[in-house]
Design a protein around this motif. Structure first.
Motif, PDB file in Angstrom:
ATOM      1  N   ALA A 101      11.087 -21.523  22.926  1.00  0.00           N
ATOM      2  CA  ALA A 101      11.720 -22.453  23.856  1.00  0.00           C
ATOM      3  C   ALA A 101      10.726 -23.527  24.289  1.00  0.00           C
ATOM      4  O   ALA A 101      11.065 -24.719  24.370  1.00  0.00           O
ATOM      5  CB  ALA A 101      12.256 -21.702  25.073  1.00  0.00           C
ATOM      6  N   TYR A 102       9.507 -23.111  24.556  1.00  0.00           N
ATOM      7  CA  TYR A 102       8.465 -24.059  24.952  1.00  0.00           C
ATOM      8  C   TYR A 102       8.222 -25.099  23.852  1.00  0.00           C
ATOM      9  O   TYR A 102       8.068 -26.290  24.127  1.00  0.00           O
ATOM     10  CB  TYR A 102       7.177 -23.300  25.250  1.00  0.00           C
ATOM     11  CG  TYR A 102       6.083 -24.152  25.862  1.00  0.00           C
ATOM     12  CD1 TYR A 102       6.011 -24.347  27.236  1.00  0.00           C
ATOM     13  CD2 TYR A 102       5.115 -24.758  25.057  1.00  0.00           C
ATOM     14  CE1 TYR A 102       5.004 -25.116  27.804  1.00  0.00           C
ATOM     15  CE2 TYR A 102       4.111 -25.535  25.605  1.00  0.00           C
ATOM     16  CZ  TYR A 102       4.062 -25.717  26.979  1.00  0.00           C
ATOM     17  OH  TYR A 102       3.075 -26.496  27.532  1.00  0.00           O
ATOM     18  N   LYS A 103       8.209 -24.641  22.609  1.00  0.00           N
ATOM     19  CA  LYS A 103       7.954 -25.543  21.476  1.00  0.00           C
ATOM     20  C   LYS A 103       9.007 -26.635  21.354  1.00  0.00           C
ATOM     21  O   LYS A 103       8.690 -27.802  21.088  1.00  0.00           O
ATOM     22  CB  LYS A 103       7.919 -24.756  20.157  1.00  0.00           C
ATOM     23  CG  LYS A 103       6.688 -23.911  19.937  1.00  0.00           C
ATOM     24  CD  LYS A 103       6.790 -23.218  18.593  1.00  0.00           C
ATOM     25  CE  LYS A 103       5.634 -22.268  18.346  1.00  0.00           C
ATOM     26  NZ  LYS A 103       5.784 -21.562  17.038  1.00  0.00           N
ATOM     27  N   VAL A 104      10.271 -26.269  21.508  1.00  0.00           N
ATOM     28  CA  VAL A 104      11.331 -27.243  21.220  1.00  0.00           C
ATOM     29  C   VAL A 104      11.693 -28.106  22.430  1.00  0.00           C
ATOM     30  O   VAL A 104      12.448 -29.064  22.300  1.00  0.00           O
ATOM     31  CB  VAL A 104      12.590 -26.559  20.648  1.00  0.00           C
ATOM     32  CG1 VAL A 104      12.246 -25.752  19.398  1.00  0.00           C
ATOM     33  CG2 VAL A 104      13.264 -25.683  21.685  1.00  0.00           C
ATOM     34  N   LEU A 105      11.154 -27.789  23.590  1.00  0.00           N
ATOM     35  CA  LEU A 105      11.391 -28.635  24.756  1.00  0.00           C
ATOM     36  C   LEU A 105      10.524 -29.889  24.701  1.00  0.00           C
ATOM     37  O   LEU A 105       9.385 -29.856  24.246  1.00  0.00           O
ATOM     38  CB  LEU A 105      11.068 -27.876  26.047  1.00  0.00           C
ATOM     39  CG  LEU A 105      12.137 -26.955  26.622  1.00  0.00           C
ATOM     40  CD1 LEU A 105      11.560 -26.170  27.793  1.00  0.00           C
ATOM     41  CD2 LEU A 105      13.369 -27.735  27.060  1.00  0.00           C
ATOM     42  N   LYS A 106      11.068 -30.989  25.193  1.00  0.00           N
ATOM     43  CA  LYS A 106      10.278 -32.195  25.380  1.00  0.00           C
ATOM     44  C   LYS A 106       9.308 -31.979  26.538  1.00  0.00           C
ATOM     45  O   LYS A 106       9.502 -31.095  27.367  1.00  0.00           O
ATOM     46  CB  LYS A 106      11.192 -33.382  25.713  1.00  0.00           C
ATOM     47  CG  LYS A 106      12.201 -33.747  24.645  1.00  0.00           C
ATOM     48  CD  LYS A 106      13.088 -34.879  25.145  1.00  0.00           C
ATOM     49  CE  LYS A 106      14.157 -35.240  24.132  1.00  0.00           C
ATOM     50  NZ  LYS A 106      15.065 -36.301  24.647  1.00  0.00           N
ATOM     51  N   ALA A 107       8.298 -32.815  26.621  1.00  0.00           N
ATOM     52  CA  ALA A 107       7.425 -32.792  27.793  1.00  0.00           C
ATOM     53  C   ALA A 107       8.266 -33.104  29.024  1.00  0.00           C
ATOM     54  O   ALA A 107       9.044 -34.057  29.023  1.00  0.00           O
ATOM     55  CB  ALA A 107       6.302 -33.816  27.639  1.00  0.00           C
ATOM     56  N   GLY A 108       8.127 -32.312  30.048  1.00  0.00           N
ATOM     57  CA  GLY A 108       8.958 -32.461  31.243  1.00  0.00           C
ATOM     58  C   GLY A 108      10.283 -31.737  31.144  1.00  0.00           C
ATOM     59  O   GLY A 108      11.082 -31.760  32.078  1.00  0.00           O
ATOM     60  N   GLY A 109      10.532 -31.077  30.009  1.00  0.00           N
ATOM     61  CA  GLY A 109      11.786 -30.360  29.803  1.00  0.00           C
ATOM     62  C   GLY A 109      11.845 -29.061  30.584  1.00  0.00           C
ATOM     63  O   GLY A 109      10.831 -28.556  31.076  1.00  0.00           O
ATOM     64  N   GLU A 110      13.055 -28.513  30.672  1.00  0.00           N
ATOM     65  CA  GLU A 110      13.281 -27.341  31.519  1.00  0.00           C
ATOM     66  C   GLU A 110      13.983 -26.209  30.782  1.00  0.00           C
ATOM     67  O   GLU A 110      14.931 -26.430  30.026  1.00  0.00           O
ATOM     68  CB  GLU A 110      14.136 -27.731  32.730  1.00  0.00           C
ATOM     69  CG  GLU A 110      14.486 -26.546  33.623  1.00  0.00           C
ATOM     70  CD  GLU A 110      15.359 -26.917  34.814  1.00  0.00           C
ATOM     71  OE1 GLU A 110      15.463 -26.101  35.747  1.00  0.00           O
ATOM     72  OE2 GLU A 110      15.956 -28.015  34.803  1.00  0.00           O
ATOM     73  N   LEU A 111      13.502 -24.994  31.005  1.00  0.00           N
ATOM     74  CA  LEU A 111      14.197 -23.774  30.600  1.00  0.00           C
ATOM     75  C   LEU A 111      14.878 -23.235  31.856  1.00  0.00           C
ATOM     76  O   LEU A 111      14.225 -22.790  32.794  1.00  0.00           O
ATOM     77  CB  LEU A 111      13.214 -22.749  30.037  1.00  0.00           C
ATOM     78  CG  LEU A 111      13.762 -21.339  29.746  1.00  0.00           C
ATOM     79  CD1 LEU A 111      14.920 -21.389  28.757  1.00  0.00           C
ATOM     80  CD2 LEU A 111      12.653 -20.424  29.238  1.00  0.00           C
ATOM     81  N   TYR A 112      16.205 -23.314  31.875  1.00  0.00           N
ATOM     82  CA  TYR A 112      17.001 -22.921  33.033  1.00  0.00           C
ATOM     83  C   TYR A 112      17.921 -21.807  32.570  1.00  0.00           C
ATOM     84  O   TYR A 112      18.859 -22.051  31.809  1.00  0.00           O
ATOM     85  CB  TYR A 112      17.805 -24.130  33.526  1.00  0.00           C
ATOM     86  CG  TYR A 112      18.623 -23.911  34.779  1.00  0.00           C
ATOM     87  CD1 TYR A 112      18.133 -24.297  36.022  1.00  0.00           C
ATOM     88  CD2 TYR A 112      19.903 -23.358  34.725  1.00  0.00           C
ATOM     89  CE1 TYR A 112      18.893 -24.129  37.178  1.00  0.00           C
ATOM     90  CE2 TYR A 112      20.657 -23.183  35.870  1.00  0.00           C
ATOM     91  CZ  TYR A 112      20.149 -23.576  37.093  1.00  0.00           C
ATOM     92  OH  TYR A 112      20.901 -23.400  38.230  1.00  0.00           O
ATOM     93  N   PHE A 113      17.638 -20.570  32.985  1.00  0.00           N
ATOM     94  CA  PHE A 113      18.415 -19.481  32.400  1.00  0.00           C
ATOM     95  C   PHE A 113      18.675 -18.342  33.370  1.00  0.00           C
ATOM     96  O   PHE A 113      17.914 -18.083  34.294  1.00  0.00           O
ATOM     97  CB  PHE A 113      17.726 -18.951  31.139  1.00  0.00           C
ATOM     98  CG  PHE A 113      16.463 -18.161  31.369  1.00  0.00           C
ATOM     99  CD1 PHE A 113      16.404 -16.828  31.012  1.00  0.00           C
ATOM    100  CD2 PHE A 113      15.326 -18.759  31.900  1.00  0.00           C
ATOM    101  CE1 PHE A 113      15.253 -16.090  31.193  1.00  0.00           C
ATOM    102  CE2 PHE A 113      14.157 -18.031  32.079  1.00  0.00           C
ATOM    103  CZ  PHE A 113      14.118 -16.693  31.729  1.00  0.00           C
ATOM    104  N   SER A 114      19.804 -17.693  33.132  1.00  0.00           N
ATOM    105  CA  SER A 114      20.219 -16.530  33.898  1.00  0.00           C
ATOM    106  C   SER A 114      20.064 -15.301  33.017  1.00  0.00           C
ATOM    107  O   SER A 114      20.411 -15.330  31.837  1.00  0.00           O
ATOM    108  CB  SER A 114      21.677 -16.693  34.335  1.00  0.00           C
ATOM    109  OG  SER A 114      22.098 -15.580  35.089  1.00  0.00           O
TER     110      SER A 114
END
Length: 372
Positions: free
Chosen positions: A175-188
């Protein structure tokens, strides 16, 4: 455990989950615990309207454990981990608009078929010229192998799926790899108050029901730090009751919660502690923005934030939604810094207990000039 043994065990889990969600479960009523249908909260009107437009067959196979619709979605590129039949994806498709795009990834053929069958339906329903959603066959532990480019996503969501993975570190790392800089992992997801016993982890029904694969909540903080994410910020949590006696015997004294967290991929350069003012321009949140369980920004109010939150707000999609000011040196303004130096490692079980002790029925917090 040797690498080959671990790989074999992981394959067994993948096969078991595929079978459970592809063949055993046909509708929400087939679930044997409330883990995959708990944690819901009051939703903004525009989110309710979007959810109401999702086709009933897709909605009937929804197994999420919480609301995973963050704020400010217009034009965003969003990835849904373990998208199932596409309920969250189609809701997000409406919310991001024609200029946004939603990708769902799932490993279960039966669920992917239903999701793909309804792409055209929702494209027409929302009045789009072209589809802004697609579904990819693959594993959430191997996003780049499945064709998701690195640094391509503004937001990643997941609804009660990470607990089903036997390799949670790989999920969060990918998830970290495919996120842009400043991107968010928002999960339940579902979390335990301790390490779940090995015997419980081998219980296929409890694993498939999102219980015995639950991560000890403290481990999430360790994984986030190791991988490079900002410390997880608890948004909401609700306890999951285990009512069947045979399940209780397997699980022992372990307790479980459904909890929503937000993690950010931040630049190395941090911003100083500052005062911020929420403009009130995010769709559905004209009066206040509930950022996490500790931080509520009232429109027009001056709020002091520490270095980490200052960096999150300025490096993410929220940058245009706030005015940023240096911290005032005047004594009368020092109370604005009420959120600085808060301990981010929050026990969700203690959080729930404290909330109930105060007689609160919903997540509520305030960290603004008016209530500090």
């Amino acid at each position: 455990m040797s690498g080959s043994r671990m790989a074999t065990d992981n394959e067994k889990i993948f096969d078991s989950v595929k079978d459970y969600y592809g063949k055993v479960l046909n509708k929400t009523e087939d679930l044997k615990t409330p883990a995959c249908i708990s944690g819901q909260k009051v939703m903004p009107k525009h989110v309710k309207e979007a959810m109401s437009q999702v086709h009933e067959e897709v909605a009937a196979r929804f197994y999420g454990c919480g609301l995973v619709i963050p704020e400010k979605l217009e034009g965003m590129h969003i990835l849904d981990l373990g998208s199932g039949t596409g309920y969250d994806c189609f809701t997000l498709s409406k919310l991001v608009g024609q200029n946004g795009f939603v990708t769902g990834i799932d490993m279960t053929d039966e669920q992917l078929k239903i999701a793909r069958d309804y792409i055209d339906y929702h494209t027409e329903k929302f009045g789009y010229n072209t589809a802004n959603v697609k579904f990819v066959q693959g594993y959430i532990e191997k996003l780049t192998e499945a064709g998701i480019p690195e640094n391509s996503q503004d937001i990643i969501i997941s609804n009660c799926v990470v607990n089903l993975s036997p390799d949670k570190k790989s999920v969060i790392s990918e998830a970290y790899k495919v996120l842009k800089a400043g991107g968010e992992l928002y999960f339940s997801d579902v979390y335990a108050d301790r390490e779940v016993s090995e015997s419980a982890r081998k219980h296929e029904v409890l694993w498939g029901e999102c219980i015995s694969g639950a991560l000890w909540w403290k481990e999430l903080y360790h994984l986030a730090e190791e991988i490079g994410f900002s410390p997880p910020r608890l948004v909401r949590a609700s306890e999951i009751p285990i009512e069947r006696e045979d399940f209780k015997q397997v699980l022992g004294d372990a307790r479980f919660v459904s909890a929503t967290y937000r993690l950010f991929k931040l630049p190395q350069e941090t911003q100083p502690a500052r005062q911020v003012i929420y403009k009130g321009e995010i769709t559905g949140f004209p009066d206040q923005l509930n950022f996490d369980h500790q931080n509520v920004f009232l429109t027009g109010d001056i709020v002091g934030v520490d270095e980490e939150l200052s960096t999150i707000l300025s490096a993410s999609r929220f940058a245009d939604e706030f005015e940023f000011q240096p911290v005032s040196k005047h004594k009368k303004d020092t109370r604005n810094n009420c959120c600085a130096d808060k301990d981010m490692e929050v026990d969700p079980f203690d959080y729930i207990a404290d909330r109930l002790k105060r007689g609160e029925t919903m997540d509520k917090a305030c960290c603004s000039q008016k209530c500090c």
